[in-house]
Design a protein around this motif. Structure first.
Motif, PDB file in Angstrom:
ATOM      1  N   SER A   2       0.858  -1.187   0.000  1.00 35.06           N
ATOM      2  CA  SER A   2       0.000   0.000   0.000  1.00 35.06           C
ATOM      3  C   SER A   2       0.890   1.232   0.000  1.00 35.06           C
ATOM      4  N   CYS A   3       0.330   2.307  -0.506  1.00 39.33           N
ATOM      5  CA  CYS A   3       1.019   3.603  -0.508  1.00 39.33           C
ATOM      6  C   CYS A   3      -0.009   4.651  -0.128  1.00 39.33           C
ATOM      7  N   ALA A   4       0.137   5.202   1.066  1.00 38.43           N
ATOM      8  CA  ALA A   4      -0.799   6.206   1.567  1.00 38.43           C
ATOM      9  C   ALA A   4      -0.301   7.587   1.194  1.00 38.43           C
ATOM     10  N   ALA A   5      -1.186   8.394   0.643  1.00 37.42           N
ATOM     11  CA  ALA A   5      -0.830   9.740   0.203  1.00 37.42           C
ATOM     12  C   ALA A   5      -1.486  10.779   1.079  1.00 37.42           C
ATOM     13  N   SER A   6      -0.787  11.869   1.306  1.00 41.24           N
ATOM     14  CA  SER A   6      -1.336  13.004   2.041  1.00 41.24           C
ATOM     15  C   SER A   6      -0.797  14.281   1.416  1.00 41.24           C
ATOM     16  N   GLY A   7      -1.460  15.377   1.701  1.00 44.72           N
ATOM     17  CA  GLY A   7      -1.052  16.639   1.110  1.00 44.72           C
ATOM     18  C   GLY A   7      -2.038  17.049   0.036  1.00 44.72           C
ATOM     19  N   GLN A   8      -1.553  17.286  -1.159  1.00 44.34           N
ATOM     20  CA  GLN A   8      -2.416  17.711  -2.248  1.00 44.34           C
ATOM     21  C   GLN A   8      -3.313  16.561  -2.709  1.00 44.34           C
ATOM     22  N   THR A   9      -4.317  16.900  -3.464  1.00 40.70           N
ATOM     23  CA  THR A   9      -5.322  15.951  -3.906  1.00 40.70           C
ATOM     24  C   THR A   9      -4.688  14.793  -4.654  1.00 40.70           C
ATOM     25  N   PHE A  10      -4.886  13.601  -4.111  1.00 34.51           N
ATOM     26  CA  PHE A  10      -4.276  12.385  -4.645  1.00 34.51           C
ATOM     27  C   PHE A  10      -4.671  12.150  -6.095  1.00 34.51           C
ATOM     28  N   SER A  11      -5.917  12.438  -6.427  1.00 30.22           N
ATOM     29  CA  SER A  11      -6.427  12.148  -7.765  1.00 30.22           C
ATOM     30  C   SER A  11      -5.837  13.053  -8.844  1.00 30.22           C
ATOM     31  N   ARG A  12      -5.034  14.022  -8.454  1.00 30.85           N
ATOM     32  CA  ARG A  12      -4.364  14.873  -9.437  1.00 30.85           C
ATOM     33  C   ARG A  12      -3.202  14.149 -10.111  1.00 30.85           C
ATOM     34  N   TYR A  13      -2.752  13.057  -9.509  1.00 32.20           N
ATOM     35  CA  TYR A  13      -1.512  12.436  -9.940  1.00 32.20           C
ATOM     36  C   TYR A  13      -1.703  11.068 -10.576  1.00 32.20           C
ATOM     37  N   ASN A  14      -0.986  10.870 -11.670  1.00 29.56           N
ATOM     38  CA  ASN A  14      -0.750   9.499 -12.118  1.00 29.56           C
ATOM     39  C   ASN A  14       0.270   8.902 -11.157  1.00 29.56           C
ATOM     40  N   MET A  15       0.151   7.609 -10.883  1.00 28.56           N
ATOM     41  CA  MET A  15       0.999   6.978  -9.882  1.00 28.56           C
ATOM     42  C   MET A  15       1.794   5.824 -10.468  1.00 28.56           C
ATOM     43  N   GLY A  16       2.943   5.576  -9.860  1.00 28.17           N
ATOM     44  CA  GLY A  16       3.769   4.469 -10.325  1.00 28.17           C
ATOM     45  C   GLY A  16       4.378   3.697  -9.175  1.00 28.17           C
ATOM     46  N   TRP A  17       4.753   2.479  -9.470  1.00 27.39           N
ATOM     47  CA  TRP A  17       5.543   1.642  -8.562  1.00 27.39           C
ATOM     48  C   TRP A  17       6.887   1.360  -9.233  1.00 27.39           C
ATOM     49  N   PHE A  18       7.933   1.487  -8.454  1.00 29.82           N
ATOM     50  CA  PHE A  18       9.283   1.180  -8.905  1.00 29.82           C
ATOM     51  C   PHE A  18       9.938   0.261  -7.874  1.00 29.82           C
ATOM     52  N   ARG A  19      11.045  -0.349  -8.258  1.00 27.02           N
ATOM     53  CA  ARG A  19      11.784  -1.176  -7.305  1.00 27.02           C
ATOM     54  C   ARG A  19      13.272  -1.052  -7.579  1.00 27.02           C
ATOM     55  N   GLN A  20      14.035  -1.289  -6.529  1.00 33.70           N
ATOM     56  CA  GLN A  20      15.481  -1.213  -6.647  1.00 33.70           C
ATOM     57  C   GLN A  20      16.106  -2.345  -5.845  1.00 33.70           C
ATOM     58  N   ALA A  21      16.810  -3.209  -6.550  1.00 27.16           N
ATOM     59  CA  ALA A  21      17.538  -4.300  -5.921  1.00 27.16           C
ATOM     60  C   ALA A  21      18.956  -3.831  -5.618  1.00 27.16           C
ATOM     61  N   PRO A  22      19.627  -4.459  -4.671  1.00 30.16           N
ATOM     62  CA  PRO A  22      20.991  -4.050  -4.325  1.00 30.16           C
ATOM     63  C   PRO A  22      21.907  -4.051  -5.538  1.00 30.16           C
ATOM     64  N   GLY A  23      22.609  -2.940  -5.738  1.00 31.79           N
ATOM     65  CA  GLY A  23      23.562  -2.841  -6.830  1.00 31.79           C
ATOM     66  C   GLY A  23      22.952  -2.602  -8.191  1.00 31.79           C
ATOM     67  N   LYS A  24      21.634  -2.395  -8.224  1.00 33.53           N
ATOM     68  CA  LYS A  24      20.964  -2.195  -9.514  1.00 33.53           C
ATOM     69  C   LYS A  24      20.270  -0.837  -9.552  1.00 33.53           C
ATOM     70  N   GLU A  25      19.949  -0.415 -10.771  1.00 33.99           N
ATOM     71  CA  GLU A  25      19.211   0.827 -10.951  1.00 33.99           C
ATOM     72  C   GLU A  25      17.759   0.642 -10.515  1.00 33.99           C
ATOM     73  N   ARG A  26      17.143   1.743 -10.123  1.00 34.24           N
ATOM     74  CA  ARG A  26      15.712   1.699  -9.813  1.00 34.24           C
ATOM     75  C   ARG A  26      14.966   1.478 -11.121  1.00 34.24           C
ATOM     76  N   GLU A  27      14.042   0.517 -11.104  1.00 39.48           N
ATOM     77  CA  GLU A  27      13.349   0.166 -12.340  1.00 39.48           C
ATOM     78  C   GLU A  27      11.840   0.275 -12.194  1.00 39.48           C
ATOM     79  N   PHE A  28      11.215   0.543 -13.313  1.00 35.98           N
ATOM     80  CA  PHE A  28       9.764   0.666 -13.368  1.00 35.98           C
ATOM     81  C   PHE A  28       9.101  -0.690 -13.155  1.00 35.98           C
ATOM     82  N   VAL A  29       8.000  -0.683 -12.404  1.00 35.57           N
ATOM     83  CA  VAL A  29       7.220  -1.893 -12.166  1.00 35.57           C
ATOM     84  C   VAL A  29       5.814  -1.760 -12.751  1.00 35.57           C
ATOM     85  N   ALA A  30       5.113  -0.689 -12.379  1.00 34.85           N
ATOM     86  CA  ALA A  30       3.723  -0.537 -12.802  1.00 34.85           C
ATOM     87  C   ALA A  30       3.328   0.926 -12.697  1.00 34.85           C
ATOM     88  N   ALA A  31       2.318   1.308 -13.472  1.00 34.82           N
ATOM     89  CA  ALA A  31       1.780   2.659 -13.395  1.00 34.82           C
ATOM     90  C   ALA A  31       0.269   2.599 -13.566  1.00 34.82           C
TER      91      ALA A  31
END
Length: 124
Positions: free
Chosen positions: A21-50
């Motif tokens: 889960s990812c809880a958002a606070s602050g500005q209106t959440f629905s204003r944003y497209n959202m993404g999930w990324f991941r980073q394994a040790p020694g690797k670049e952060r990579e796209f997972v889902a949007a």
């Protein structure tokens, strides 16, 4: 500005499931497209889902397609990632991120707000 806090990471066996889960606070959440990324040790952060602002469109990395599902509940200001059929190569720190782009995007440079990350470890 929006603040993002991930939760739900942990240890799973190969073939098992975890839900982030990812809880958002602050500005209106629905204003944003959202993404999930991941980073394994020694690797670049990579796209997972949007997912787009109202949750009608999603896009996945080939490595997780058919196994992971992104969703959102704008009434609860929360983004989700359901991860099934987990593999050891899914082990990484998982981040949620917010983008102000018109369409959903996969490049991490297009995301302006990031959570602190949650560790997912998949044992073989």
């Amino acid at each position: 500005q929006v603040q993002l806090v991930e939760s739900g990471g942990g240890l799973a066996q190969a073939g098992g499931s975890l839900a982030l889960s990812c809880a958002a606070s602050g500005q209106t959440f629905s204003r944003y497209n959202m993404g999930w990324f991941r980073q394994a040790p020694g690797k670049e952060r990579e796209f997972v889902a949007a997912i787009n602002r109202i949750g009608e469109y999603t896009y996945y990395a080939d490595s997780v397609k058919g196994r992971f599902t992104a969703s959102r509940d704008n009434a609860k200001n929360t983004l989700y990632l359901q991860m099934n059929s987990l593999k050891p190569e899914d082990t990484a720190v998982y981040y949620c991120a917010a983008s102000t782009t018109i369409v959903i995007v996969t490049n991490k440079r297009d995301y302006v707000y990031w959570g602190q990350g949650t560790q997912v470890t998949v044992a073989s």
